[in-house]
Enzyme design. Structure first.
Site, PDB file in Angstrom:
ATOM      1  N   ASP A   1     -15.363   5.639   3.969  1.00 22.53           N
ATOM      2  CA  ASP A   1     -15.746   5.784   5.219  1.00 22.53           C
ATOM      3  C   ASP A   1     -14.380   5.858   6.112  1.00 22.53           C
ATOM      4  O   ASP A   1     -14.713   6.331   7.171  1.00 22.53           O
ATOM      5  CB  ASP A   1     -16.519   4.519   5.620  1.00 22.53           C
ATOM      6  CG  ASP A   1     -18.089   4.455   5.165  1.00 22.53           C
ATOM      7  OD1 ASP A   1     -18.698   5.694   5.298  1.00 22.53           O
ATOM      8  OD2 ASP A   1     -18.520   3.383   4.701  1.00 22.53           O
TER       9      ASP A   1
ATOM     10  N   ASN B   1     -12.648   3.785  -4.446  1.00 25.50           N
ATOM     11  CA  ASN B   1     -13.554   2.853  -4.751  1.00 25.50           C
ATOM     12  C   ASN B   1     -13.891   3.216  -6.555  1.00 25.50           C
ATOM     13  O   ASN B   1     -13.338   3.998  -6.962  1.00 25.50           O
ATOM     14  CB  ASN B   1     -14.771   3.059  -4.118  1.00 25.50           C
ATOM     15  CG  ASN B   1     -15.497   4.201  -4.143  1.00 25.50           C
ATOM     16  OD1 ASN B   1     -15.768   4.908  -5.325  1.00 25.50           O
ATOM     17  ND2 ASN B   1     -15.444   5.251  -3.215  1.00 25.50           N
TER      18      ASN B   1
HETATM   19  O1  PMT Z   1     -20.452   6.890  -9.995  1.00 23.56           O
HETATM   20  P1  PMT Z   1     -21.209   5.584 -10.720  1.00 23.56           P
HETATM   21  O2  PMT Z   1     -20.167   4.655 -11.351  1.00 23.56           O
HETATM   22  O3  PMT Z   1     -22.341   5.976 -11.731  1.00 23.56           O
HETATM   23  O4  PMT Z   1     -21.952   4.790  -9.519  1.00 23.56           O
HETATM   24  C1  PMT Z   1     -22.963   5.067  -8.889  1.00 23.56           C
HETATM   25  C2  PMT Z   1     -22.909   4.768  -7.480  1.00 23.56           C
HETATM   26  C3  PMT Z   1     -23.008   3.295  -7.330  1.00 23.56           C
HETATM   27  C4  PMT Z   1     -21.676   5.333  -6.752  1.00 23.56           C
HETATM   28  C5  PMT Z   1     -24.050   5.267  -6.888  1.00 23.56           C
HETATM   29  O5  PMT Z   1     -25.211   4.841  -7.329  1.00 23.56           O
HETATM   30  C6  PMT Z   1     -24.392   5.131  -5.588  1.00 23.56           C
HETATM   31  O6  PMT Z   1     -24.924   4.158  -4.881  1.00 23.56           O
HETATM   32  N1  PMT Z   1     -23.808   6.266  -4.605  1.00 23.56           N
HETATM   33  C7  PMT Z   1     -23.883   5.819  -3.069  1.00 23.56           C
HETATM   34  C8  PMT Z   1     -22.560   4.918  -2.721  1.00 23.56           C
HETATM   35  C9  PMT Z   1     -22.194   4.654  -1.072  1.00 23.56           C
HETATM   36  O7  PMT Z   1     -21.273   5.263  -0.891  1.00 23.56           O
HETATM   37  O8  PMT Z   1     -23.305   4.337  -0.637  1.00 23.56           O
HETATM   38  P2  PMT Z   1     -23.272   3.886   1.069  1.00 23.56           P
HETATM   39  O9  PMT Z   1     -24.332   3.195   1.301  1.00 23.56           O
HETATM   40  O10 PMT Z   1     -21.888   3.842   1.520  1.00 23.56           O
HETATM   41  O11 PMT Z   1     -23.458   5.557   1.691  1.00 23.56           O
HETATM   42  C10 PMT Z   1     -24.998   5.732   1.874  1.00 23.56           C
HETATM   43  C11 PMT Z   1     -25.206   7.345   1.794  1.00 23.56           C
HETATM   44  O12 PMT Z   1     -24.171   8.122   2.664  1.00 23.56           O
HETATM   45  C12 PMT Z   1     -24.782   7.648   0.310  1.00 23.56           C
HETATM   46  O13 PMT Z   1     -25.756   8.742  -0.062  1.00 23.56           O
HETATM   47  C13 PMT Z   1     -23.334   8.589   0.476  1.00 23.56           C
HETATM   48  O14 PMT Z   1     -23.116   9.502  -0.480  1.00 23.56           O
HETATM   49  C14 PMT Z   1     -23.732   8.954   2.032  1.00 23.56           C
HETATM   50  N2  PMT Z   1     -22.251   8.803   2.731  1.00 23.56           N
HETATM   51  C15 PMT Z   1     -21.661   7.750   3.083  1.00 23.56           C
HETATM   52  C16 PMT Z   1     -20.519   7.809   3.672  1.00 23.56           C
HETATM   53  C17 PMT Z   1     -19.861   9.031   4.226  1.00 23.56           C
HETATM   54  N3  PMT Z   1     -18.798   9.268   4.825  1.00 23.56           N
HETATM   55  N4  PMT Z   1     -20.664  10.251   3.851  1.00 23.56           N
HETATM   56  C18 PMT Z   1     -21.839  10.086   3.154  1.00 23.56           C
HETATM   57  O15 PMT Z   1     -22.397  11.181   2.821  1.00 23.56           O
END
Ligand code: PMT
Length: 408
Positions: free
Chosen positions: A281, A211
């Protein structure tokens, strides 16, 4: 942090003095007010005019000069200062500082500052002078002083044509040391794990699923926690950031599975974790050993994806009462509803919601626009600000989390 701060820049007579105009420029750009105090020798390497122009104030170099604002400039400067930085600090002034000798504008100013204000010292000299027992002893003495942050010299090419240890740290590194010295150590003794950047899920030796995460947000958090005195481990996916200093431990990983294993290991002894990584994911169920070739007439390729472990949920399921777990949510629609679901289902204490609907938020940019949603229902919509400022706002909340009723 530097906005409105008063910084006295002390310069002694070494060739690295030519880099100090750049340091002053960085400080002024960050919003600090600068005054300069020098030895006479320093002005052989950098002109008074340059220093006066960049700082916007007279340079204090002659204790008896008639232009001094006050007869006791070496006392009024420390009164005015929030911090003093001495760069470059030669072997000569290091010896004088440590011995309490105060016989010119720089050393008298230092002497009057040392017991009252934070001081950052960036030594610079020839490697043989660096190795001199008197220099080593002076540095050892100064490093013990409560207010002093003594930077180590860097290794590399030296002005005399040789190579070795003795180079002054670069202005960006000195600037970071100043920021750190001015930051209250509210997280001293705390261990914090931060996940940052993207993960890459291999398809074959030349292709992967990933990503747009650059790691900027995660590394801004790492810097902020470190500035506040925490011991920080960054579990980092592949990033290409230009980091002048990395005063934290970086555990490099590639895939979500690797990130999960590294985060789990660090979480065991951590007080808190901030999960900022954009974790894939899904990953291909197998990685082809050789590059997948396009066959003549082929119209498509089927990839079979399997679900990766959810790192946040894994850490959340083993969270001890005294631990604090913060996640991020990157959304494109139904933002708050999705974030609240993640907050609950992953057992987080807070979720930081950023939406790709907001200009200047999310991947890649230096800014972000976030909403902080706490488990107890509190919500704070923050305006667009730099990722470093967002990191400050998030880290500001740690004392609150560490004071939770079931936390020490
Ligand atoms: O790195 P940059 O370019 O500065 O951008 C920052 C960012 C957009 C990446 C950051 O601000 C951000 O939003 N990070 C989380 C992105 C994300 O994957 O969000 P999500 O909604 O898919 O996941 C929710 C949470 O679960 C997150 O804390 C993620 O780290 C965690 N997660 C998700 C999937 C997974 N398999 N394991 C996880 O731990």
């Amino acid at each position: 942090m530097l906005r409105g701060k008063h910084i006295v820049v002390g310069i002694s007579g070494g060739i690295a003095a030519y880099k100090i105009p750049e340091l002053i420029r960085l400080l002024v750009k960050a919003g600090a007010e600068v005054r300069v105090a020098t030895t006479q020798n320093a002005l052989e390497f950098v002109t008074e005019l340059t220093l006066r122009t960049l700082s916007g104030a007279p340079v204090y170099s002659d204790v008896f000069a008639a232009i001094n604002h006050h007869a006791t400039e070496h006392i009024s400067l420390p009164d005015w200062a929030d911090l003093m930085v001495v760069a470059p600090a030669t072997a000569n002034v290091l010896g004088k500082f440590a011995a309490g000798i105060a016989d010119d504008a720089l050393t008298t100013t230092f002497c009057a500052t040392a017991a009252r204000r934070p001081i950052v010292i960036a030594p610079a000299m020839n490697d043989k002078m660096y190795a001199c027992p008197a220099t080593q002893q002076a540095m050892h003495t100064l490093a013990q002083w409560e207010n002093v942050s003594l930077l180590d010299c860097a290794e590399g090419e030296l002005a005399c044509g040789t190579s070795g240890k003795g180079r002054m740290q670069e202005p960006e590194v000195i600037c970071e040391a100043i920021e750190s010295a001015l930051t209250p150590k509210t997280l001293s003794g705390k261990r914090i794990v931060i996940t940052a950047g993207p993960t890459q899920e291999k398809i074959d030796p030349v292709r992967f699923i990933s990503n747009y995460s650059t790691g900027k947000m995660g590394y801004a958090l790492a810097l902020e926690c470190t500035r506040r005195g925490a011991e920080v481990t960054v579990v980092s996916g592949p990033v290409h950031l230009d980091l002048p200093t990395t005063p934290y431990t970086i555990v490099p990983v590639t895939s979500a599975r690797e990130m999960c294993e590294a985060a789990k290991a660090a979480w065991k002894t951590a007080d808190a974790a901030i999960l900022c990584a954009a974790v894939a994911d899904f990953a291909p169920d197998t990685t082809a050993e050789q590059k997948i070739k396009k066959q003549p007439g082929q119209t498509g390729l089927q990839l079979n994806l399997i679900t990766n472990p959810d790192i946040a949920a894994t850490l959340g399921s083993t969270k001890r009462p005294e631990q604090c777990l913060i996640g991020f949510a990157l959304e494109t629609h139904d933002a708050e509803q999705n974030a609240l679901h993640k907050l609950e289902s992953k057992n987080l204490d807070m979720i930081v919601l950023n939406s790709l609907q907001d200009k200047g938020a999310g991947f890649g940019c230096n800014t972000n626009k976030v909403t902080l949603i706490l488990r107890d229902g509190q919500k704070n919509n923050l305006p667009l600000m730099s990722k470093q400022e967002v990191a400050q706002k998030i880290v500001d909340l740690f004392p609150y989390f560490f004071r939770k009723p079931n936390m020490p």
